[in-house]
Structure formats: C-alpha cells, structure tokens
Design a protein around this motif. Structure first.
Motif: not given
Length: 409
Positions: A39-40, A42-44, A46
């Motif tokens: 998730a971490y 993936e946010r990068k 995004e």
C-alpha cells in the motif's frame, strides 16, 4: 508473502514491482505487514500519476517553456526509473514519452509561430521604413511630421528581429526621420528669413503710409496709397505676431487720409450742388429777358445778373456746359440786338462795321491760337474758358459780316 498485479513482497520483506523487463526491487519493508508495504509503494505510484497528470495539463494549457517542461519530465522519469513505486511503471514511461513528443511538437509549433511573427514583424518594419522614406520627401510638414511620430509608436510595438536585420531597418527608418526633420528645419528657417524681410519691408510701407495720412494733396496721395497697397501685397506675409499689428497701422493710416478726403469732397460736392442751383435760377432770370424789346433795360438787367453769376463759385464739372450754355445763349441774343440797333441808328455803320469786322476777325484768330496753345499745354480749364469767349466773339463777327452784307446791299 503478499502480492498484487504489479508487485509483491517476499518473506524477507523485499518489495518487487513487475515491469516489461521483469521484476525490479522497489525496496525493503520491515516495519509492518506485507499489505502495508504494498500500500505504501502503491501510494508512491499514485503520487507519480498525479504529478504526470499535472505536468500534462500544464504543457497543454499554459505557455510552459520547452526547457522547463523537459526538466520536469526528466525529474519524473528518474523517479519512474528508480522503481520506488508499485504500479504500471511502463504505462507511466509511455505517458512521459508521449509528453516528450508533445513538448517537442509544441516547441516546433512555437518555433514556427516565432518565425511567422518574425517574418510579419520584418514585413511590418520594412513597410514602416518604406513609408518613412516616402514621407521624408514630403512638403506637408504638419501631416507628415504627425505621421512619422505615429510610425515610431507603431515600431516600438513590434517584436525585435535579429540584431543585424533590426539595426539595418532602424538605421534606414531613423535616417528618413532625420532627413525630413532637416528639410523641415531648412524650410522654416527660410520661411522665417522671408517673413523677417517682409516685416522690414512692411515697416517701411507703414512709415510712409503714416507720413501721408495728413496730406491734403488728394489726387497724388490717393495714387501713392494705391501703389503702397500693391507693394504691400507683393511683400508677402510677416511673422504672425507682427502681421496683424502692421496691417492695422497701415490700414489705419489710409483710413485717416481717405476719411479726411471724403469729408472735404462731400463738403465741396454739397457746395457745388448749391452753386449749381443758384446759377440755374440766374440762367432762368436771364432767359426771361428774351425776346428783347427794350435793349437798354435788358442790357442793364443782364449786367446785374452776370455780376451775381460771377460771384457764385464752381459747379459740378458735368453740369457746367449746360448751365453756362444757357447764359451764353442770352448773351448772344443781347449782342445780336445790339448789332441790329447799331446798324439801324449809326450813319457810319458801314465804316465802323468794316473796322469792327477786322478787329473781331483778329480777336477770333487770336483766341483760336490761344485755345490751341492751352490744349497743347494740357490746360483744359483755360481752353474751355477761351472757347466760351470765342463763341461770343464769333457771334459778334458773324453779326458784323451780316451787317456789312446788308450795307453792301
């Protein structure tokens, strides 16, 4: 171990991202669960998606320079190539490649636009130069000067060309303006000199006009004023601040003279009109003596009328022949009556008639000579007076000749 379509985390906590070239290590995660690790990163991803979207929008909708756009693309590409995010990194690379092509296309478009603008500016400046060079030869000083100033403002609003072209055109433009200014300066300097000469000439004319304003030599002075007016018109215009004052002085001097002349002439005309009226009355009195029945009484009456006639002054020139002719007619009738009486009462009439005839003939001949001499000298008034006297003598001569013929009969 945890995974998603674009990445996974192995049992050691190492995070991988899937690319067209195979898996690439994203980083290591030891602080939490594998899902949290994915998730971490993936946010990068995004975050990269958002930054690329914003850059695409800036490139499409603003005047962001090609250099700044390429720098921003390069910065994002480094982040994508560093593989520190989990997601479709190949898609991001394609978007960045497309963005590079867009920036290059925009750069070429701007280059073409600048070329068009430069060409338009060149044509505009060449047109300004051509008009300025044409205006440089104009004699419409005010209109051409205002137009040249307008051309300068237009020039300042145009884009600069390359230094060499811009300097060459500006040199021609500036030279045309300078040539016009030089010609205009020369023109007005010459005009000022002409106006100064006109001022000096008109000062002299004004001085003479003022010196003549008190003259009573009406004919010659009026003629001289007409000459001065012709000289005034030929002198040209003086400077505006002098012209009106000089004209007012010049006109004022003439007005003084002509007003005085008109006053004198009006007074003279009124006096002569009154004299004419008096002489017409006297001529009427004389005409009432005809026909002559009492020669002695008629002679005395005519003598008295004639004395009053001589005491009256001049009459208008055009009326003089008519009124004097009436008196001469009475005078001739008186002379004829005297001749008839003389012939009737004098026994020595023939001898005296012969002697008188000779005297009258001599007198007539003498008067004729004097009349010719007076006319030759241009003395019309004297000639007219002598002619009236000749008429009387001729009438006497005619009577004397008639008397001789009667005695001869």
């Amino acid at each position: 171990m945890s995974s998603d379509p674009w990445g996974r985390v192995d049992e050691t906590g190492t995070v991988y991202v899937r690319t067209a070239d195979g898996e690439q290590v994203v980083g290591s995660w030891q602080a939490g669960s594998p899902d949290e690790a994915l998730a971490y990163f993936e946010r990068k991803y995004e975050g990269l998606v958002v930054e690329i979207g914003l850059l695409e929008k800036r490139v499409k909708t603003t005047d962001l320079s090609s250099k700044d756009a390429q720098t921003a693309i390069g910065h994002l590409r480094e982040q994508v190539d560093a593989h520190h995010a989990v997601g479709d990194l190949d898609a991001l690379r394609k978007r960045l490649d497309a963005l590079v092509e867009l920036v290059e296309a925009r750069r070429e478009e701007r280059k073409a636009q600048r070329a068009r603008q430069s060409d338009e500016a060149r044509q505009a400046k060449e047109a300004l130069v051509a008009e300025a060079e044409e205006l440089a030869q104009s004699d419409q000083w005010r209109a051409a000067g205002e137009r040249l100033r307008s051309l300068v403002d237009t020039w300042k609003g145009l884009p600069r060309l390359d230094r060499k072209s811009d300097d060459e055109l500006w040199h021609r433009f500036s030279h045309a303006r300078s040539a016009f200014s030089k010609r205009r300066k020369q023109h007005f300097a010459q005009l000022d000199a002409q106006r100064e000469e006109a001022r000096r000439a008109k000062e002299r004319l004004v001085a003479e006009a003022e010196s003549l304003s008190g003259s009573t030599d009406w004919g010659p002075t009026a003629a001289r004023y007409r000459e001065l007016m012709s000289e005034w018109k030929a002198a040209g215009r003086a400077q505006r601040e002098h012209e009106d004052d000089l004209w007012n002085r010049f006109r004022g001097a003439q007005d003084v003279f002509f007003a005085a002349r008109s006053s004198v002439f009006a007074e003279r005309d009124a006096e002569q009109a009154e004299n004419l009226k008096l002489k017409e009355e006297l001529a009427g009195e004389a005409e009432k003596l005809l026909p002559i029945t009492d020669l002695k009484a008629a002679r005395a009456a005519f003598r008295a009328i004639n004395e009053r006639w001589e005491a009256i002054g001049h009459v208008p020139r055009d009326a003089r022949p008519k009124v004097e002719g009436r008196m001469h007619a009475v005078e001739r009738a008186m002379q004829e009556a005297e001749e008839a009486e003389w012939r009737r009462t004098n026994p020595e009439a023939r001898a005296r008639a012969a002697g008188l005839t000779g005297q009258l003939q001599a007198a007539v001949d003498k008067l004729k000579g004097q009349i010719e001499q007076a006319r030759a000298q241009g003395n019309t008034a004297k000639a007219e007076k002598l002619e009236r006297e000749l008429e009387g003598r001729q009438a006497l001569l005619d009577q004397a000749l008639k008397g001789l013929q009667e005695f001869g009969g």
